[in-house]
Design a protein around this motif. Structure first.
Motif, mmCIF file in Angstrom:
data_model
loop_
_atom_site.group_PDB
_atom_site.id
_atom_site.type_symbol
_atom_site.label_atom_id
_atom_site.label_comp_id
_atom_site.label_asym_id
_atom_site.label_seq_id
_atom_site.Cartn_x
_atom_site.Cartn_y
_atom_site.Cartn_z
ATOM 1 N N PRO A 127 8.882 -51.086 -28.940
ATOM 2 C CA PRO A 127 7.530 -51.308 -29.469
ATOM 3 C C PRO A 127 6.431 -51.885 -28.271
ATOM 4 N N GLY A 128 5.295 -51.126 -28.561
ATOM 5 C CA GLY A 128 4.157 -51.670 -27.673
ATOM 6 C C GLY A 128 4.028 -51.031 -26.316
ATOM 7 N N ALA A 129 5.059 -50.275 -26.019
ATOM 8 C CA ALA A 129 5.181 -49.581 -24.777
ATOM 9 C C ALA A 129 4.691 -47.950 -24.789
ATOM 10 N N PRO A 130 4.176 -47.613 -23.759
ATOM 11 C CA PRO A 130 3.537 -46.261 -23.739
ATOM 12 C C PRO A 130 4.786 -45.240 -24.265
ATOM 13 N N ALA A 131 4.374 -44.286 -25.046
ATOM 14 C CA ALA A 131 5.277 -43.417 -25.562
ATOM 15 C C ALA A 131 5.100 -41.820 -25.143
ATOM 16 N N SER A 132 4.236 -41.620 -24.007
ATOM 17 C CA SER A 132 4.029 -40.343 -23.362
ATOM 18 C C SER A 132 5.218 -39.804 -23.140
ATOM 19 N N LEU A 133 5.357 -38.396 -22.841
ATOM 20 C CA LEU A 133 6.469 -38.154 -22.226
ATOM 21 C C LEU A 133 6.560 -38.395 -20.633
ATOM 22 N N ASP A 134 5.348 -38.408 -20.191
ATOM 23 C CA ASP A 134 5.232 -38.814 -18.622
ATOM 24 C C ASP A 134 5.853 -40.331 -18.547
ATOM 25 N N ALA A 135 5.265 -41.229 -19.373
ATOM 26 C CA ALA A 135 5.970 -42.466 -19.480
ATOM 27 C C ALA A 135 7.246 -42.713 -19.814
ATOM 28 N N LEU A 136 8.053 -41.835 -20.590
ATOM 29 C CA LEU A 136 9.231 -41.890 -20.860
ATOM 30 C C LEU A 136 10.267 -41.477 -19.711
ATOM 31 N N CYS A 137 9.670 -40.645 -18.705
ATOM 32 C CA CYS A 137 10.145 -40.076 -17.730
ATOM 33 C C CYS A 137 10.381 -41.032 -16.822
ATOM 34 N N ARG A 138 9.316 -41.666 -16.605
ATOM 35 C CA ARG A 138 9.386 -42.922 -15.600
ATOM 36 C C ARG A 138 10.409 -43.983 -16.153
ATOM 37 N N PHE A 140 13.007 -43.740 -17.655
ATOM 38 C CA PHE A 140 14.351 -43.293 -17.512
ATOM 39 C C PHE A 140 14.756 -42.745 -16.280
ATOM 40 N N SER A 141 13.634 -42.715 -15.321
ATOM 41 C CA SER A 141 13.989 -42.387 -13.878
ATOM 42 C C SER A 141 14.119 -40.788 -13.835
ATOM 43 N N ILE A 142 13.888 -40.195 -14.807
ATOM 44 C CA ILE A 142 13.726 -38.424 -14.845
ATOM 45 C C ILE A 142 12.609 -37.849 -13.984
ATOM 46 N N ASP A 143 13.115 -37.356 -13.115
ATOM 47 C CA ASP A 143 12.091 -36.602 -12.102
ATOM 48 C C ASP A 143 11.198 -35.541 -12.892
ATOM 49 N N ASN A 144 9.941 -35.756 -12.894
ATOM 50 C CA ASN A 144 9.038 -34.972 -13.533
ATOM 51 C C ASN A 144 7.850 -34.558 -12.450
ATOM 52 N N SER A 145 8.234 -34.525 -11.337
ATOM 53 C CA SER A 145 7.130 -34.451 -10.173
ATOM 54 C C SER A 145 6.566 -32.897 -10.187
ATOM 55 N N ASN A 146 7.381 -32.039 -10.834
ATOM 56 C CA ASN A 146 6.829 -30.657 -10.778
ATOM 57 C C ASN A 146 5.821 -30.343 -12.173
ATOM 58 N N ARG A 147 5.736 -31.518 -12.909
ATOM 59 C CA ARG A 147 4.720 -31.364 -14.092
ATOM 60 C C ARG A 147 3.427 -31.740 -13.745
ATOM 61 N N THR A 148 2.823 -30.725 -12.837
ATOM 62 C CA THR A 148 1.370 -30.942 -12.534
ATOM 63 C C THR A 148 0.589 -30.299 -13.756
ATOM 64 N N LEU A 149 0.952 -29.424 -14.337
ATOM 65 C CA LEU A 149 0.343 -28.842 -15.727
ATOM 66 C C LEU A 149 1.352 -29.020 -16.759
ATOM 67 N N HIS A 150 0.870 -28.807 -17.918
ATOM 68 C CA HIS A 150 1.670 -28.855 -19.318
ATOM 69 C C HIS A 150 2.326 -27.257 -19.082
ATOM 70 N N GLY A 151 3.575 -27.318 -19.369
ATOM 71 C CA GLY A 151 4.065 -25.985 -19.512
ATOM 72 C C GLY A 151 5.422 -26.218 -20.700
ATOM 73 N N ALA A 152 5.594 -25.454 -21.752
ATOM 74 C CA ALA A 152 6.420 -25.513 -22.778
ATOM 75 C C ALA A 152 7.929 -25.619 -22.413
ATOM 76 N N LEU A 153 8.211 -24.709 -21.581
ATOM 77 C CA LEU A 153 9.605 -24.806 -21.195
ATOM 78 C C LEU A 153 9.913 -26.066 -20.247
ATOM 79 N N LEU A 154 9.076 -26.321 -19.135
ATOM 80 C CA LEU A 154 9.277 -27.437 -18.665
ATOM 81 C C LEU A 154 9.329 -28.798 -19.355
ATOM 82 N N ASP A 155 8.317 -28.924 -20.086
ATOM 83 C CA ASP A 155 8.026 -30.182 -21.123
ATOM 84 C C ASP A 155 9.479 -30.228 -21.953
ATOM 85 N N ALA A 156 10.090 -29.182 -22.443
ATOM 86 C CA ALA A 156 11.266 -29.158 -23.502
ATOM 87 C C ALA A 156 12.423 -29.582 -22.679
ATOM 88 N N GLN A 157 12.354 -29.247 -21.367
ATOM 89 C CA GLN A 157 13.530 -29.680 -20.499
ATOM 90 C C GLN A 157 13.536 -31.170 -20.270
#
Length: 230
Positions: A127-138, A140-157
């Motif tokens: 509650p109260g924390a950012p809930a964007s995909l980038d924020a959740l990747c940070r 949970f320490s999930i590497d999203n360094s390839n996400r320079t643009l939105h892409g449907a397959l990359l975002d789904a992965q």
């Protein structure tokens, strides 16, 4: 349990004003764990690409011009998702666009009850924390360094990994009940559990324990196991 982690890219924010889907990415998950099965489609929206949308996903009108229209890929998309639950980040947005495309073709739309919204999951969990995909990747320490643009397959992965963490991490992968499935979704039979044989532990009483037991028995009056003995 089969689920489909799904993301779309579009020409804008509202299908009621003529905006269309231009990309769909789907990743299969079995018991919350992403498999190797996925579906990735680029779609000709049959219209121009607004600069604001191009800045988000980088898909130009020229790139999409020779791609199939939604009517041509609709069957492939529906076959892949089957009747599985759809896991979507901000589900209302994607479901509105998918259903607008289906309605345009006269195909029954998908009920919102089929969609699980990971934004709502994240807000309930944090509650109260950012809930964007980038924020959740940070988070949970999930590497999203390839996400320079939105892409449907990359975002789904990425969402597939986030969803697994929202469900408790890799623990669901350790469930022993049921059958294993390969990347094609075919059953591979029941999970086999290797059991290590151990030698039985000795349980013989010591001399001191026998003496103590005998002394205790002498203190008992009319023990039941002697009743009726002559």
């Amino acid at each position: 349990m089969r689920e489909i982690v799904l993301d779309t890219e579009t020409t804008g924010f509202d299908p009621l004003t003529g905006h269309r889907i231009v990309e769909i990415g789907c990743v299969e998950a079995i018991n919350f764990v992403p498999t190797d099965r996925y579906l990735h489609l680029y779609i000709n929206p049959e219209r121009d690409m607004p600069p604001e949308a191009f800045a988000v996903h980088g898909l130009s009108e020229e790139f999409l011009r020779d791609k199939p229209v939604f009517a041509e890929i609709c069957g492939q998309f529906l076959d892949f998702i089957g009747d599985s639950r759809l896991v979507i980040h901000n589900a209302e947005f994607d479901m509105r666009f998918i259903n607008a495309e289906l309605k345009r073709l006269g195909i029954p739309t998908l009920p919102m009850t089929r969609a699980l919204d990971t934004v709502q999951m994240a807000r309930r969990k944090f509650p109260g924390a950012p809930a964007s995909l980038d924020a959740l990747c940070r988070r949970f320490s999930i590497d999203n360094s390839n996400r320079t643009l939105h892409g449907a397959l990359l975002d789904a992965q990425l969402l597939g990994e986030v969803y697994l963490e929202l469900q408790g991490g890799r623990q669901p992968d350790l469930v022993l009940a049921g059958n294993r499935r390969n990347a094609a979704g075919d059953a591979e039979g029941p999970v086999k559990i290797e059991r290590i044989r151990r030698e039985p532990r000795p349980h013989a009483p010591t001399e001191a324990e026998l003496e103590a037991h005998g002394a205790l028995l002498k203190q008992l009056k009319n023990p039941m196991w002697l009743a009726g003995a002559s």
